[in-house]
Design a protein around this motif. Sequence first.
Motif, PDB file in Angstrom:
ATOM      1  N   LEU A  16       2.530 -19.923 -29.816  1.00 18.62           N
ATOM      2  CA  LEU A  16       1.708 -20.907 -30.522  1.00 18.62           C
ATOM      3  C   LEU A  16       1.751 -20.684 -32.032  1.00 18.62           C
ATOM      4  O   LEU A  16       1.759 -21.644 -32.806  1.00 18.62           O
ATOM      5  CB  LEU A  16       0.269 -20.851 -30.014  1.00 18.62           C
ATOM      6  N   LEU A  17       1.779 -19.414 -32.451  1.00 17.51           N
ATOM      7  CA  LEU A  17       1.829 -19.114 -33.886  1.00 17.51           C
ATOM      8  C   LEU A  17       3.195 -19.449 -34.486  1.00 17.51           C
ATOM      9  O   LEU A  17       3.280 -19.970 -35.593  1.00 17.51           O
ATOM     10  CB  LEU A  17       1.495 -17.650 -34.139  1.00 17.51           C
ATOM     11  N   ILE A  18       4.238 -19.124 -33.750  1.00 12.20           N
ATOM     12  CA  ILE A  18       5.591 -19.397 -34.239  1.00 12.20           C
ATOM     13  C   ILE A  18       5.871 -20.895 -34.201  1.00 12.20           C
ATOM     14  O   ILE A  18       6.574 -21.431 -35.045  1.00 12.20           O
ATOM     15  CB  ILE A  18       6.630 -18.623 -33.404  1.00 12.20           C
ATOM     16  N   ALA A  81       1.244 -19.535 -12.523  1.00 12.64           N
ATOM     17  CA  ALA A  81       0.185 -20.550 -12.470  1.00 12.64           C
ATOM     18  C   ALA A  81      -0.759 -20.435 -13.665  1.00 12.64           C
ATOM     19  O   ALA A  81      -1.157 -21.453 -14.251  1.00 12.64           O
ATOM     20  CB  ALA A  81      -0.591 -20.419 -11.159  1.00 12.64           C
ATOM     21  N   ALA A  82      -1.110 -19.214 -14.040  1.00 11.95           N
ATOM     22  CA  ALA A  82      -1.990 -19.018 -15.200  1.00 11.95           C
ATOM     23  C   ALA A  82      -1.308 -19.499 -16.478  1.00 11.95           C
ATOM     24  O   ALA A  82      -1.966 -20.084 -17.352  1.00 11.95           O
ATOM     25  CB  ALA A  82      -2.382 -17.547 -15.321  1.00 11.95           C
ATOM     26  N   SER A  83      -0.015 -19.281 -16.590  1.00 19.10           N
ATOM     27  CA  SER A  83       0.723 -19.749 -17.772  1.00 19.10           C
ATOM     28  C   SER A  83       0.745 -21.273 -17.831  1.00 19.10           C
ATOM     29  O   SER A  83       0.559 -21.861 -18.896  1.00 19.10           O
ATOM     30  CB  SER A  83       2.157 -19.212 -17.751  1.00 19.10           C
ATOM     31  N   PHE A  90      -4.194 -25.659 -23.559  1.00 15.76           N
ATOM     32  CA  PHE A  90      -3.843 -25.670 -24.975  1.00 15.76           C
ATOM     33  C   PHE A  90      -3.295 -27.029 -25.392  1.00 15.76           C
ATOM     34  O   PHE A  90      -3.469 -27.454 -26.531  1.00 15.76           O
ATOM     35  CB  PHE A  90      -2.844 -24.566 -25.319  1.00 15.76           C
ATOM     36  N   ARG A  91      -2.621 -27.701 -24.481  1.00 14.79           N
ATOM     37  CA  ARG A  91      -2.093 -29.040 -24.793  1.00 14.79           C
ATOM     38  C   ARG A  91      -3.250 -30.008 -25.086  1.00 14.79           C
ATOM     39  O   ARG A  91      -3.148 -30.873 -25.952  1.00 14.79           O
ATOM     40  CB  ARG A  91      -1.240 -29.543 -23.631  1.00 14.79           C
ATOM     41  N   ILE A  98       5.149 -27.457 -27.931  1.00 17.17           N
ATOM     42  CA  ILE A  98       5.393 -26.028 -27.707  1.00 17.17           C
ATOM     43  C   ILE A  98       4.457 -25.456 -26.649  1.00 17.17           C
ATOM     44  O   ILE A  98       4.852 -24.548 -25.905  1.00 17.17           O
ATOM     45  CB  ILE A  98       5.320 -25.221 -29.030  1.00 17.17           C
ATOM     46  N   THR A  99       3.264 -25.989 -26.528  1.00 11.57           N
ATOM     47  CA  THR A  99       2.340 -25.467 -25.517  1.00 11.57           C
ATOM     48  C   THR A  99       2.906 -25.660 -24.121  1.00 11.57           C
ATOM     49  O   THR A  99       2.872 -24.750 -23.296  1.00 11.57           O
ATOM     50  CB  THR A  99       0.967 -26.155 -25.620  1.00 11.57           C
TER      51      THR A  99
END
Length: 189
Positions: A16-18, A81-83, A90-91, A98-99
């Motif tokens: 997310l930062l990149i 699943a958590a990812s 986050f989306r 990117i999310t």
Amino acid sequence: MPTLVAGTATTIALGLLIGNAQLPVPAMTGQAGQFLAGHLITLAPAILILFGTGRGDLTAESVSARPIVRWDLSLAVTTAAASLLTATLFRAIWPTDITVVLGRNIAGYIGIALVLLPFLGHRAAGAALAVVPLLCAAVGWGPGGHPEPWAWLLHPGDSVPALTLALGTLAAGITATLTRPPLDLSAMR
């Protein structure tokens, strides 16, 4: 497990930062497209899972009364699943592609790791897994710098076929893990 949780959280945070930072990778076919840092750093959770599965004596674990392979599989599927869930959340908060790319690629890489693990063992599977993004970056681009249909990890976040292929890879990994006995590395010594 703490290392896997920390590694996955760090991967998502760094991604997310990149953001959409590109890595310069030459293409061998077609025209080079955008190879994002998120395509490469999402390998980390799958590599950590492979490292964790190689923690003990596979011969002893294969005859133990505890369902070690199923526990390892449950951890891998839970991480995937958590990812995906984190990517969806986050989306909603941060509407960038990117999310979705981060969640999809983590799940897909875990699927590839699960496919390779029973056939190659954890060390060789980790090395083979690390080749996947480099191979996609080198030959996964078609005309006009668009990703080939099979190179799901290079597709933008809104690509439904890429998500379908990543989830299909995860399903194939689950099937391979449940149906193939673990590789007997003691016979190779």
